[in-house]
Design a protein around this motif. Sequence first.
Motif, PDB file in Angstrom:
ATOM      1  N   GLY A  84       0.837  -1.181   0.218  1.00  7.88           N
ATOM      2  CA  GLY A  84       0.034  -0.066  -0.313  1.00  7.88           C
ATOM      3  C   GLY A  84       0.824   1.313   0.008  1.00  7.88           C
ATOM      4  O   GLY A  84       0.319   2.361  -0.181  1.00  7.88           O
ATOM      5  N   TYR A  85       2.239   0.822   0.146  1.00  7.19           N
ATOM      6  CA  TYR A  85       3.061   2.371   0.089  1.00  7.19           C
ATOM      7  C   TYR A  85       3.902   2.429  -1.095  1.00  7.19           C
ATOM      8  O   TYR A  85       4.727   3.267  -1.055  1.00  7.19           O
ATOM      9  CB  TYR A  85       3.858   2.128   1.515  1.00  7.19           C
ATOM     10  CG  TYR A  85       2.879   2.782   2.637  1.00  7.19           C
ATOM     11  CD1 TYR A  85       2.956   4.066   2.908  1.00  7.19           C
ATOM     12  CD2 TYR A  85       2.350   2.019   3.206  1.00  7.19           C
ATOM     13  CE1 TYR A  85       2.002   4.638   3.915  1.00  7.19           C
ATOM     14  CE2 TYR A  85       1.321   2.338   4.217  1.00  7.19           C
ATOM     15  CZ  TYR A  85       1.276   3.585   4.717  1.00  7.19           C
ATOM     16  OH  TYR A  85       0.346   3.939   5.604  1.00  7.19           O
ATOM     17  N   ARG A  86       3.742   1.624  -2.257  1.00 12.77           N
ATOM     18  CA  ARG A  86       4.721   1.498  -3.269  1.00 12.77           C
ATOM     19  C   ARG A  86       4.572   2.855  -4.175  1.00 12.77           C
ATOM     20  O   ARG A  86       3.346   3.320  -3.955  1.00 12.77           O
ATOM     21  CB  ARG A  86       4.618   0.419  -4.103  1.00 12.77           C
ATOM     22  CG  ARG A  86       4.950  -0.901  -3.203  1.00 12.77           C
ATOM     23  CD  ARG A  86       5.064  -2.049  -4.110  1.00 12.77           C
ATOM     24  NE  ARG A  86       5.276  -3.133  -2.794  1.00 12.77           N
ATOM     25  CZ  ARG A  86       4.909  -4.535  -2.876  1.00 12.77           C
ATOM     26  NH1 ARG A  86       4.038  -4.844  -3.898  1.00 12.77           N
ATOM     27  NH2 ARG A  86       5.157  -5.322  -2.177  1.00 12.77           N
ATOM     28  N   ARG A  87       5.496   3.241  -4.913  1.00 12.10           N
ATOM     29  CA  ARG A  87       5.462   4.239  -5.798  1.00 12.10           C
ATOM     30  C   ARG A  87       5.020   5.630  -4.925  1.00 12.10           C
ATOM     31  O   ARG A  87       4.512   6.442  -5.359  1.00 12.10           O
ATOM     32  CB  ARG A  87       4.322   4.062  -6.729  1.00 12.10           C
ATOM     33  CG  ARG A  87       4.475   2.950  -7.668  1.00 12.10           C
ATOM     34  CD  ARG A  87       5.648   2.854  -8.700  1.00 12.10           C
ATOM     35  NE  ARG A  87       5.503   1.952  -9.454  1.00 12.10           N
ATOM     36  CZ  ARG A  87       5.453   1.626 -10.816  1.00 12.10           C
ATOM     37  NH1 ARG A  87       5.553   3.005 -11.199  1.00 12.10           N
ATOM     38  NH2 ARG A  87       5.571   0.603 -11.144  1.00 12.10           N
ATOM     39  N   GLN A 115      15.114  -8.308  -8.800  1.00  9.35           N
ATOM     40  CA  GLN A 115      14.010  -9.131  -9.366  1.00  9.35           C
ATOM     41  C   GLN A 115      13.872  -8.119 -10.851  1.00  9.35           C
ATOM     42  O   GLN A 115      13.706  -7.153 -10.864  1.00  9.35           O
ATOM     43  CB  GLN A 115      12.556  -9.096  -8.708  1.00  9.35           C
ATOM     44  CG  GLN A 115      12.870  -9.943  -7.356  1.00  9.35           C
ATOM     45  CD  GLN A 115      11.560 -10.110  -6.518  1.00  9.35           C
ATOM     46  OE1 GLN A 115      10.544  -9.582  -7.121  1.00  9.35           O
ATOM     47  NE2 GLN A 115      11.745 -10.692  -5.274  1.00  9.35           N
ATOM     48  N   LEU A 116      13.219  -8.999 -11.938  1.00  9.24           N
ATOM     49  CA  LEU A 116      13.135  -8.302 -13.160  1.00  9.24           C
ATOM     50  C   LEU A 116      12.153  -7.217 -13.029  1.00  9.24           C
ATOM     51  O   LEU A 116      12.046  -6.146 -13.700  1.00  9.24           O
ATOM     52  CB  LEU A 116      12.914  -9.460 -14.379  1.00  9.24           C
ATOM     53  CG  LEU A 116      13.992 -10.146 -14.900  1.00  9.24           C
ATOM     54  CD1 LEU A 116      13.575 -10.799 -16.051  1.00  9.24           C
ATOM     55  CD2 LEU A 116      15.276  -9.681 -14.903  1.00  9.24           C
ATOM     56  N   THR A 117      11.060  -7.543 -12.285  1.00 13.05           N
ATOM     57  CA  THR A 117       9.928  -6.463 -12.180  1.00 13.05           C
ATOM     58  C   THR A 117      10.480  -5.104 -11.526  1.00 13.05           C
ATOM     59  O   THR A 117       9.806  -4.356 -11.712  1.00 13.05           O
ATOM     60  CB  THR A 117       8.923  -7.281 -11.199  1.00 13.05           C
ATOM     61  OG1 THR A 117       9.535  -7.747  -9.979  1.00 13.05           O
ATOM     62  CG2 THR A 117       8.309  -8.313 -12.096  1.00 13.05           C
ATOM     63  N   ALA A 118      11.427  -5.265 -10.838  1.00 11.24           N
ATOM     64  CA  ALA A 118      12.005  -4.252 -10.049  1.00 11.24           C
ATOM     65  C   ALA A 118      13.031  -3.189 -11.011  1.00 11.24           C
ATOM     66  O   ALA A 118      13.722  -2.572 -10.209  1.00 11.24           O
ATOM     67  CB  ALA A 118      12.543  -4.475  -8.513  1.00 11.24           C
ATOM     68  N   LEU A 119      13.374  -3.887 -12.074  1.00 12.19           N
ATOM     69  CA  LEU A 119      14.524  -3.574 -12.646  1.00 12.19           C
ATOM     70  C   LEU A 119      14.458  -1.870 -12.818  1.00 12.19           C
ATOM     71  O   LEU A 119      15.365  -1.206 -12.754  1.00 12.19           O
ATOM     72  CB  LEU A 119      14.815  -4.361 -14.076  1.00 12.19           C
ATOM     73  CG  LEU A 119      16.177  -4.104 -14.617  1.00 12.19           C
ATOM     74  CD1 LEU A 119      17.232  -4.713 -13.536  1.00 12.19           C
ATOM     75  CD2 LEU A 119      16.161  -5.056 -15.969  1.00 12.19           C
ATOM     76  N   PRO A 120      13.251  -1.530 -13.571  1.00 18.34           N
ATOM     77  CA  PRO A 120      13.174  -0.203 -13.645  1.00 18.34           C
ATOM     78  C   PRO A 120      13.477   0.852 -12.550  1.00 18.34           C
ATOM     79  O   PRO A 120      13.848   1.991 -12.732  1.00 18.34           O
ATOM     80  CB  PRO A 120      11.739   0.117 -14.349  1.00 18.34           C
ATOM     81  CG  PRO A 120      11.311  -1.205 -14.498  1.00 18.34           C
ATOM     82  CD  PRO A 120      12.187  -2.180 -13.706  1.00 18.34           C
ATOM     83  N   LEU A 125      17.542   4.578 -10.530  1.00 19.12           N
ATOM     84  CA  LEU A 125      18.415   4.994  -9.375  1.00 19.12           C
ATOM     85  C   LEU A 125      19.916   5.318  -9.683  1.00 19.12           C
ATOM     86  O   LEU A 125      20.783   5.416  -8.896  1.00 19.12           O
ATOM     87  CB  LEU A 125      18.371   4.346  -7.993  1.00 19.12           C
ATOM     88  CG  LEU A 125      16.985   4.334  -7.392  1.00 19.12           C
ATOM     89  CD1 LEU A 125      16.810   3.501  -6.124  1.00 19.12           C
ATOM     90  CD2 LEU A 125      16.369   5.792  -7.035  1.00 19.12           C
ATOM     91  N   GLY A 126      20.074   4.660 -11.013  1.00 16.68           N
ATOM     92  CA  GLY A 126      21.488   4.911 -11.335  1.00 16.68           C
ATOM     93  C   GLY A 126      22.377   3.480 -11.240  1.00 16.68           C
ATOM     94  O   GLY A 126      23.351   3.622 -11.721  1.00 16.68           O
ATOM     95  N   ARG A 142      18.423  -9.977 -12.093  1.00 18.02           N
ATOM     96  CA  ARG A 142      19.618  -9.916 -12.851  1.00 18.02           C
ATOM     97  C   ARG A 142      20.527  -9.063 -11.734  1.00 18.02           C
ATOM     98  O   ARG A 142      20.027  -8.582 -10.978  1.00 18.02           O
ATOM     99  CB  ARG A 142      19.263  -8.831 -13.814  1.00 18.02           C
ATOM    100  CG  ARG A 142      19.410  -9.491 -15.473  1.00 18.02           C
ATOM    101  CD  ARG A 142      19.225  -8.609 -16.459  1.00 18.02           C
ATOM    102  NE  ARG A 142      20.518  -8.395 -17.249  1.00 18.02           N
ATOM    103  CZ  ARG A 142      20.709  -7.388 -18.188  1.00 18.02           C
ATOM    104  NH1 ARG A 142      19.661  -6.726 -18.581  1.00 18.02           N
ATOM    105  NH2 ARG A 142      21.894  -7.290 -18.570  1.00 18.02           N
ATOM    106  N   ALA A 143      22.071  -9.127 -12.109  1.00 20.79           N
ATOM    107  CA  ALA A 143      22.869  -8.506 -11.194  1.00 20.79           C
ATOM    108  C   ALA A 143      22.869  -7.154 -11.596  1.00 20.79           C
ATOM    109  O   ALA A 143      22.810  -6.930 -12.720  1.00 20.79           O
ATOM    110  CB  ALA A 143      24.236  -9.314 -11.506  1.00 20.79           C
TER     111      ALA A 143
END
Length: 151
Positions: A84-87, A115-120, A125-126, A142-143
């Motif tokens: 409930g606190y994302r974005r 996790q790929l879903t968190a890649l963006p 964040l650089g 992915r690393a």
Amino acid sequence: MNRHTQSATVRVVIAGQAEFATCLEIRTRVFVEEQGVPPELEEDRHDPAATHWLALSADGPVGTARARRLGDAVKAERVAVEAGYRRRGVGRALMEAIEGWARQQGLTCLMLNAQLTALPFYLGLGYQAEGAIFEEAGIPHRALSKSLKAN
Ligand SMILES: CC(C)(COP(=O)(O)OP(=O)(O)OC[C@H]1O[C@@H](n2cnc3c(N)ncnc32)[C@H](O)[C@@H]1OP(=O)(O)O)[C@@H](O)C(=O)NCCC(=O)NCCS
């Protein structure tokens, strides 16, 4: 000016022993209950020596992360924000806290397996992606890494 339209005002603190249980509760909700990670993989042998952070909003704890030193580098893990606190800037605040802590200790690189879903989120964040996709706890990852050296 705040970049988030519905930004949560959060304070990120290093969790002491008393707060570690709260970090685990958030991790359990996010990784075990929401994502289906087996509980025996979620809490692991690295927890006792890792540094843990807690993101506190006016409503209470809403996010957590941990980091471990690996030579001159630091590895961030278990980055989790309550659904409930994302974005709302909580994840960014957690990563900035870890980066600040690492810089204070003279560490030059922050690594993580995303996790790929968190890649963006991390790319924004650089962080830079390296190598092929691999599986961890049944989830594609992915690393990533980011240099902490001053430009
Ligand atoms: C990934 C996670 C930690 C991000 O936390 P968050 O609090 O939602 O992130 P923030 O609000 O601080 O986002 C920072 C920026 O990244 C963007 N972002 C965040 N998640 C994103 C996503 N999944 N896809 C695209 N962009 C994303 C935000 O829009 C924001 O952009 P802005 O600065 O331009 O506004 C959170 O979604 C989460 O806990 N997910 C479940 C657990 C998980 O996957 N953890 C990561 C394990 S590697």
